[in-house]
Design a protein around this motif. Structure first.
Motif, PDB file in Angstrom:
ATOM      1  N   HIS A 208      18.288  72.227  11.047  1.00 15.80           N
ATOM      2  CA  HIS A 208      18.620  70.934  10.451  1.00 15.80           C
ATOM      3  C   HIS A 208      17.609  70.581   9.371  1.00 15.80           C
ATOM      4  O   HIS A 208      16.403  70.788   9.543  1.00 15.80           O
ATOM      5  CB  HIS A 208      18.651  69.855  11.530  1.00 15.80           C
ATOM      6  CG  HIS A 208      19.276  68.581  11.061  1.00 15.80           C
ATOM      7  ND1 HIS A 208      18.546  67.555  10.512  1.00 15.80           N
ATOM      8  CD2 HIS A 208      20.581  68.186  11.033  1.00 15.80           C
ATOM      9  CE1 HIS A 208      19.367  66.574  10.177  1.00 15.80           C
ATOM     10  NE2 HIS A 208      20.601  66.931  10.481  1.00 15.80           N
ATOM     11  N   SER A 209      18.098  70.019   8.295  1.00 13.12           N
ATOM     12  CA  SER A 209      17.240  69.756   7.135  1.00 13.12           C
ATOM     13  C   SER A 209      16.188  68.689   7.402  1.00 13.12           C
ATOM     14  O   SER A 209      15.125  68.693   6.778  1.00 13.12           O
ATOM     15  CB  SER A 209      18.094  69.333   5.929  1.00 13.12           C
ATOM     16  OG  SER A 209      18.833  68.153   6.231  1.00 13.12           O
ATOM     17  N   GLN A 210      16.453  67.779   8.334  1.00  9.60           N
ATOM     18  CA  GLN A 210      15.528  66.684   8.600  1.00  9.60           C
ATOM     19  C   GLN A 210      14.618  66.918   9.803  1.00  9.60           C
ATOM     20  O   GLN A 210      13.704  66.135  10.045  1.00  9.60           O
ATOM     21  CB  GLN A 210      16.316  65.376   8.810  1.00  9.60           C
ATOM     22  CG  GLN A 210      17.183  64.977   7.634  1.00  9.60           C
ATOM     23  CD  GLN A 210      16.379  64.793   6.362  1.00  9.60           C
ATOM     24  OE1 GLN A 210      15.358  64.101   6.361  1.00  9.60           O
ATOM     25  NE2 GLN A 210      16.812  65.423   5.278  1.00  9.60           N
ATOM     26  N   ASP A 211      14.900  67.958  10.548  1.00  5.41           N
ATOM     27  CA  ASP A 211      14.086  68.240  11.739  1.00  5.41           C
ATOM     28  C   ASP A 211      13.953  69.751  11.897  1.00  5.41           C
ATOM     29  O   ASP A 211      14.864  70.411  12.416  1.00  5.41           O
ATOM     30  CB  ASP A 211      14.723  67.632  12.989  1.00  5.41           C
ATOM     31  CG  ASP A 211      13.883  67.860  14.255  1.00  5.41           C
ATOM     32  OD1 ASP A 211      12.816  68.511  14.162  1.00  5.41           O
ATOM     33  OD2 ASP A 211      14.297  67.386  15.335  1.00  5.41           O
ATOM     34  N   ASP A 313       5.604  70.976   9.376  1.00  4.44           N
ATOM     35  CA  ASP A 313       6.940  71.058   8.789  1.00  4.44           C
ATOM     36  C   ASP A 313       7.121  72.275   7.897  1.00  4.44           C
ATOM     37  O   ASP A 313       8.232  72.792   7.754  1.00  4.44           O
ATOM     38  CB  ASP A 313       7.246  69.786   7.984  1.00  4.44           C
ATOM     39  CG  ASP A 313       7.432  68.571   8.882  1.00  4.44           C
ATOM     40  OD1 ASP A 313       7.645  68.762  10.097  1.00  4.44           O
ATOM     41  OD2 ASP A 313       7.346  67.436   8.371  1.00  4.44           O
ATOM     42  N   ASP A 314       6.041  72.726   7.267  1.00  2.00           N
ATOM     43  CA  ASP A 314       6.159  73.854   6.331  1.00  2.00           C
ATOM     44  C   ASP A 314       5.919  75.213   6.986  1.00  2.00           C
ATOM     45  O   ASP A 314       5.887  76.241   6.308  1.00  2.00           O
ATOM     46  CB  ASP A 314       5.188  73.668   5.156  1.00  2.00           C
ATOM     47  CG  ASP A 314       3.722  73.574   5.608  1.00  2.00           C
ATOM     48  OD1 ASP A 314       3.474  73.510   6.824  1.00  2.00           O
ATOM     49  OD2 ASP A 314       2.846  73.540   4.723  1.00  2.00           O
ATOM     50  N   GLU A 315       5.770  75.228   8.306  1.00  2.00           N
ATOM     51  CA  GLU A 315       5.512  76.481   9.010  1.00  2.00           C
ATOM     52  C   GLU A 315       6.824  77.125   9.460  1.00  2.00           C
ATOM     53  O   GLU A 315       7.738  76.438   9.922  1.00  2.00           O
ATOM     54  CB  GLU A 315       4.622  76.226  10.223  1.00  2.00           C
ATOM     55  CG  GLU A 315       4.238  77.482  10.997  1.00  2.00           C
ATOM     56  CD  GLU A 315       3.247  77.172  12.105  1.00  2.00           C
ATOM     57  OE1 GLU A 315       2.081  76.859  11.793  1.00  2.00           O
ATOM     58  OE2 GLU A 315       3.650  77.215  13.292  1.00  2.00           O
ATOM     59  N   THR A 316       6.921  78.419   9.328  1.00  2.00           N
ATOM     60  CA  THR A 316       8.099  79.140   9.794  1.00  2.00           C
ATOM     61  C   THR A 316       8.208  79.039  11.314  1.00  2.00           C
ATOM     62  O   THR A 316       7.236  79.257  12.031  1.00  2.00           O
ATOM     63  CB  THR A 316       8.024  80.625   9.393  1.00  2.00           C
ATOM     64  OG1 THR A 316       7.941  80.714   7.969  1.00  2.00           O
ATOM     65  CG2 THR A 316       9.252  81.388   9.872  1.00  2.00           C
TER      66      THR A 316
END
Length: 365
Positions: A208-211, A313-316
């Motif tokens: 999901h783009s927001q979570d 948030d930016d971690e794979t």
């Protein structure tokens, strides 16, 4: 009537993991100052969501003197933890590099720290099987001078939407009054629907783009066919023969009825495990969407708040690592019930409140 004050109980959470027990204790009124775990993956979720220090240490090598400063900051002290038991846990597996073998050292070292620190309060949450082993009897031996209450708790009775049984121990130097988990038997069990129905739908393999944590594993073409053929609460035995895996066609495969299953909306989930993100690993299919549950859904079924962050948030997203953190966690709600029980116990023993009427409470001990 004067408002009840919250006693200043400070705590340290051993084997803190991602912070499920800590987060629950804080919600229950405990001021957790530090968490200890040897898995570096726990640092981000523990510190990001809790106002406490993460100590990357092996409890087997920890001295009481290293923890004493954290327990001296309040009026009452608590040593808490879920000591992983090697035969039943993944403490020595990926991310926890010091393999100790099939022993019970972690429970014994928890007891050693209790003996060295002598906190006012102790709580241990653990697998229900622990009660049948000598190491548990030995652990009780470290609690001389404490009033001790323990039992195996059905988690659905304390508001956790899972079929999960856990041993919960409470110990206190302050006395016996109120030293028992309390629940309201009139409150219905929470269900899968109660926890995750309102999350936005996603497909298998989608994030999901927001979570970022609301992400589901991809499915092979065969597994996509299988989940479409699966009924909530059903098993692979409901499928057409061509969908059944060869290993399940054998007589020995009949002992695995709960793999490749869908959850049901209106009952509690099965026990959330470290492999809960995999459709083939248990009854972890979403009730209506053709995918396994997402990591966020798994965390919410462990009663973590929807806002709880497990990775930047930016971690794979790495399913195995985060699935391990989520599956190994103490459900937040159980920690909250323990915290509230201990706060009320301190109030009672200090004469701040009267004993509650048994007409409004059920006892788990």
């Amino acid at each position: 009537m004067a408002m009840e004050s919250t006693p200043n109980i400070v705590g340290v959470d051993l084997f803190c993991g991602a912070g499920g027990l800590t987060h629950g204790l804080v919600r229950g009124g405990i001021n957790v100052k530090a968490g200890v775990d040897l898995d570096p993956s726990c640092r981000y979720p523990f510190e990001e969501n809790n106002e406490a220090v993460f100590l990357e240490r092996d409890v087997n090598d920890l001295s009481p003197e290293a923890l004493a400063p954290y327990l001296e900051q309040g009026d009452f002290s608590l040593l808490a933890g879920c000591a992983p038991c090697q035969p039943f846990s993944s403490y020595s597996q990926s991310g926890r590099s010091k393999k100790r073998g099939m022993d019970w050292q972690l429970v014994s070292n928890f007891g050693r720290l209790v003996q060295g620190l002598q906190p006012d309060l102790v709580t241990m949450e653990n697998v229900s099987q622990l009660a049948g082993h000598k190491v548990f009897e030995d652990f009780l031996g470290y609690l001389k001078g404490y009033t001790v209450r323990w039992s195996v708790v059905e988690c659905i009775k304390v508001g956790i939407p899972q079929s999960r049984r856990r041993l919960v121990l409470l110990a206190s130097k302050l006395g016996a009054q109120g030293l028992e988990l309390e629940y309201d038997p009139a409150v219905p069990a929470r269900t899968v629907r109660d926890e995750i129905e309102n999350l936005p739908p996603i497909a298998a393999g989608e994030q999901h783009s927001q979570d970022p944590l609301h992400i589901a594993c991809s499915l092979s073409e065969m597994n996509l066919k299988r989940i479409k053929a699966s009924k909530p609460g059903g098993t692979w035995r409901d499928w057409d023969p061509e969908l059944v895996a060869p290993c399940h066609r054998k007589e020995s495969g009949s002992t695995y009825p709960s793999v490749y299953g869908r959850m049901e909306w209106d009952v509690p989930a099965p026990t959330i495990t470290t492999q809960c993100f995999g459709y083939g690993n248990g009854r972890f299919g979403h009730p209506v969407q053709d995918r396994a549950i997402s990591l966020r859904e798994a965390a919410m079924l462990q009663t973590f708040p929807q806002s709880y962050k497990f990775a930047p948030d930016d971690e794979t997203i790495r399913f195995n690592r985060l699935g391990r953190l989520i599956g190994n966690a103490v459900p937040v709600r159980l920690g909250e019930v323990i915290g509230k029980t201990l706060v009320n116990h301190v109030r009672m023993t200090q004469g701040e409140i009267a004993v509650p009427s048994p007409a409004h409470h059920g006892r788990l001990f």
